[in-house]
Design an enzyme around this catalytic site. Structure first.
Site, PDB file in Angstrom:
ATOM      1  N   CYS A   1       3.881  -4.305   1.852  1.00 42.68           N
ATOM      2  CA  CYS A   1       2.962  -5.318   2.392  1.00 42.68           C
ATOM      3  C   CYS A   1       2.580  -6.358   1.341  1.00 42.68           C
ATOM      4  O   CYS A   1       2.901  -7.523   1.431  1.00 42.68           O
ATOM      5  CB  CYS A   1       1.669  -4.657   2.867  1.00 42.68           C
ATOM      6  SG  CYS A   1       1.896  -3.390   4.067  1.00 42.68           S
TER       7      CYS A   1
HETATM    8  N1  SAJ Z   1      -2.467  -2.050  -7.126  1.00 40.14           N
HETATM    9  C1  SAJ Z   1      -2.914  -2.336  -8.408  1.00 40.14           C
HETATM   10  N2  SAJ Z   1      -4.254  -2.435  -8.629  1.00 40.14           N
HETATM   11  C2  SAJ Z   1      -5.162  -2.254  -7.616  1.00 40.14           C
HETATM   12  C3  SAJ Z   1      -4.682  -1.967  -6.318  1.00 40.14           C
HETATM   13  C4  SAJ Z   1      -3.337  -1.868  -6.102  1.00 40.14           C
HETATM   14  O1  SAJ Z   1      -2.137  -2.486  -9.335  1.00 40.14           O
HETATM   15  O2  SAJ Z   1      -6.360  -2.348  -7.879  1.00 40.14           O
HETATM   16  C5  SAJ Z   1      -1.033  -1.992  -6.862  1.00 40.14           C
HETATM   17  C6  SAJ Z   1      -0.577  -0.650  -6.339  1.00 40.14           C
HETATM   18  O3  SAJ Z   1      -0.193   0.196  -7.403  1.00 40.14           O
HETATM   19  C7  SAJ Z   1       0.606  -1.033  -5.460  1.00 40.14           C
HETATM   20  C8  SAJ Z   1       0.260  -2.418  -4.961  1.00 40.14           C
HETATM   21  O4  SAJ Z   1      -0.731  -2.927  -5.847  1.00 40.14           O
HETATM   22  O5  SAJ Z   1       1.787  -1.088  -6.234  1.00 40.14           O
HETATM   23  C9  SAJ Z   1      -0.281  -2.435  -3.540  1.00 40.14           C
HETATM   24  O6  SAJ Z   1      -1.291  -1.472  -3.494  1.00 40.14           O
HETATM   25  P1  SAJ Z   1      -2.359  -1.389  -2.244  1.00 40.14           P
HETATM   26  O7  SAJ Z   1      -3.501  -0.538  -2.694  1.00 40.14           O
HETATM   27  O8  SAJ Z   1      -2.647  -2.734  -1.731  1.00 40.14           O
HETATM   28  O9  SAJ Z   1      -1.611  -0.486  -1.190  1.00 40.14           O
HETATM   29  P2  SAJ Z   1      -0.630  -0.877  -0.026  1.00 40.14           P
HETATM   30  O10 SAJ Z   1       0.487  -1.730  -0.451  1.00 40.14           O
HETATM   31  O11 SAJ Z   1      -0.309   0.429   0.597  1.00 40.14           O
HETATM   32  O12 SAJ Z   1      -1.524  -1.765   0.946  1.00 40.14           O
HETATM   33  C10 SAJ Z   1      -1.923  -1.230   2.168  1.00 40.14           C
HETATM   34  C11 SAJ Z   1      -2.275  -2.425   3.011  1.00 40.14           C
HETATM   35  N3  SAJ Z   1      -2.449  -2.028   4.378  1.00 40.14           N
HETATM   36  C12 SAJ Z   1      -1.976  -2.875   5.347  1.00 40.14           C
HETATM   37  O13 SAJ Z   1      -1.372  -3.892   5.103  1.00 40.14           O
HETATM   38  C13 SAJ Z   1      -2.246  -2.485   6.734  1.00 40.14           C
HETATM   39  C14 SAJ Z   1      -3.571  -3.036   2.522  1.00 40.14           C
HETATM   40  O14 SAJ Z   1      -4.027  -4.018   3.444  1.00 40.14           O
HETATM   41  C15 SAJ Z   1      -4.627  -1.980   2.387  1.00 40.14           C
HETATM   42  O15 SAJ Z   1      -5.852  -2.580   1.993  1.00 40.14           O
HETATM   43  C16 SAJ Z   1      -4.154  -1.009   1.329  1.00 40.14           C
HETATM   44  O16 SAJ Z   1      -3.009  -0.355   1.920  1.00 40.14           O
HETATM   45  C17 SAJ Z   1      -5.217   0.026   0.992  1.00 40.14           C
HETATM   46  O17 SAJ Z   1      -6.408  -0.358   0.980  1.00 40.14           O
HETATM   47  O18 SAJ Z   1      -4.827   1.159   0.687  1.00 40.14           O
END
Ligand code: SAJ
Length: 457
Positions: free
Chosen positions: A300
């Protein structure tokens, strides 16, 4: 037409189709079936179809027992001009007899007897980094073939503002039947908000934004989704709903980019970025914690913002925050490889011919998904510098991904002792960090998990 369709949804006497049975489509199909609709899942992958019809789930969030129950339960209502399809086809007199609450097929012709269809297909980027809506386009082609009066279409796939009204609507209206949107058929957009692995916010209880092409489209779509989704958030158009989703994920990408740039700034200042962030996070309002890492992984966050910046480029506007965040986030693997080079250098070693163990290749902790995982970039960059790289991931014993093929080490203890340096790329909760710190010689911790456990080296 509108009222008749709304009544079908309110009395659960509707036959629903879900196109695309992945981590979004299968949970949606299950939710609709649990709400009482007859549901037919459609996918191009016969393995998915067979699994569902056998009562098996291939999505971690959906237990097979749930699929099995729905795939064997018989519907009370099979649809106005019901006919069984595939495994349900039988000679029985009663059209509802033997027709299951949930079934699946690769045959799109079932759409001819469906009252509603939701599209949950992938929306990746193509090789030049531009939106690839070919999956949406081919699903729309199939729907156009079988579209009939009294049908509602809802697109869920994340896409740029204008897709529903500029791509789907013209194709559906131009199917030779002169069907008019908002009168003969209904069209809306409702962005998926599925976060795999979550147990608090699921398909049913996560609020869903929904925008109809006309007020009648919104009313019908709300009746359709309202029987299975607890909270609906109506907005004034599909374009608004499309942009809402992109804002949600662009918000994350930009703030993750800011956290990563803070790390770069703290390097220059000689400060601990995580200490700064943890202290800032004590502010009870007006702050939301994001932490530095290896960059952006997943299906995403690395992708969705580029749908927005691409659309704005067609309107001669440069979405600078999106581009800058992407620039910083994609630079992080190189930053961490430089850290490996520095710690080896301080120990009088070169990267070349060093043995390096990468812990965690999934894109984030406690998942087995490695799409866009920056850990792969780290491995690739280290190999380019001549290092011998091994990996361990409790959720991914081996992988073939984007041209890379590796088997994870089985004996973690030995691998830890053998490595000249380890890189903590993904901080899975199952790891015993104290043990890892004790056995490893040099550690590059991209997730600050060692320090956060008070295991300072
Ligand atoms: N990441 C960081 N630092 C952070 C948060 C994330 O480096 O503070 C990295 C993660 O390691 C990953 C990437 O960013 O590689 C994305 O992480 P994410 O926490 O955004 O997780 P996702 O990709 O699973 O995002 C999903 C999304 N859900 C949908 O699109 C329906 C996002 O909108 C959600 O907010 C997120 O999950 C969530 O909150 O877990």
């Amino acid at each position: 037409m509108k009222d008749a369709l709304i009544t079908k949804f309110q009395t659960r006497n509707a036959h629903i189709a879900v196109i695309g049975l992945g981590y979004v489509g299968l949970p949606l199909a299950v939710n609709f079936a649990q709400a009482g609709y007859r549901v037919t899942g459609i996918d191009l992958d016969p393995r998915k179809i067979d699994a569902i019809n056998r009562g098996e789930s291939y999505i971690e969030d959906i237990p097979s027992a749930v699929v099995r129950e729905l795939a064997t339960a018989q519907v009370a209502f099979a649809g106005a001009n019901a006919s069984a399809t595939g495994p349900d086809r039988h000679a029985g007199a009663d059209p509802a007899a033997g027709i299951r609450q949930l079934s699946a097929t690769t045959d799109f012709s079932i759409l001819a007897e469906c009252d509603a269809v939701s599209i949950c297909v992938p929306t990746p980027l193509n090789k030049t980094g531009d939106p690839d809506i070919s999956y949406i386009a081919s699903a729309t082609e199939q729907i156009a073939r079988y579209l009939h009066p009294g049908m509602v279409v809802v697109l869920e796939s994340t896409t740029y503002p204008g897709t529903t009204t500029e791509v789907l609507l013209p194709r559906l209206e131009d199917n030779g039947q002169n069907l008019r949107v908002g009168e003969d058929f209904f069209l809306a957009f409702s962005p998926e908000r599925v976060d795999p692995g979550r147990t608090d916010w699921m398909t049913r209880n996560t609020p869903m934004v929904i925008g109809g092409v006309t007020p009648a489209c919104l009313a019908v779509a709300r009746a359709y989704y309202g029987q299975a989704i607890e909270t609906l958030v109506p907005v004034s158009s599909p374009d608004v709903a499309e942009l809402v989703k992109l804002l949600e994920n662009t918000f994350r990408s930009v703030n993750i980019g800011l956290a990563n740039e803070l790390l770069l700034m703290c390097d220059k200042l000689g400060l601990d970025a995580w200490e700064v962030i943890d202290a800032a996070a004590t502010k009870p309002f007006g702050f939301m914690k994001f932490t530095p890492g290896t960059g952006l992984g997943g299906h995403c966050i690395p992708i969705d913002p580029h749908y927005l910046s691409w659309k704005l480029r067609t309107l001669k506007y440069n979405a600078r925050f999106i581009e800058l965040a992407s620039e910083i986030n994609t630079e992080m693997p190189r930053y961490w490889v430089q850290k490996v080079q520095d710690v080896l250098n301080d120990a009088g070693k070169a990267v070349k011919h060093s043995h390096i163990l990468v812990l965690g290749v999934a894109y984030k902790k406690n998942v087995s998904d490695m799409r866009e995982s920056p850990a792969l970039d780290i491995i690739h960059l280290l190999e380019e510098k001549g290092a011998h790289v091994l990996y361990h991931d409790p959720h991914i014993p081996a992988f073939q991904h984007e041209g890379m093929e590796m088997v994870g080490v089985q004996d973690l203890d030995t691998a830890l002792k053998m490595a000249d340096c380890i890189v903590i790329a993904t901080d899975h909760s199952v790891y015993n960090w104290a043990d890892i710190v004790e056995k490893a010689s040099l550690v590059v911790d991209t997730r600050h998990v060692i320090n956060s456990k008070g295991l300072k080296r």
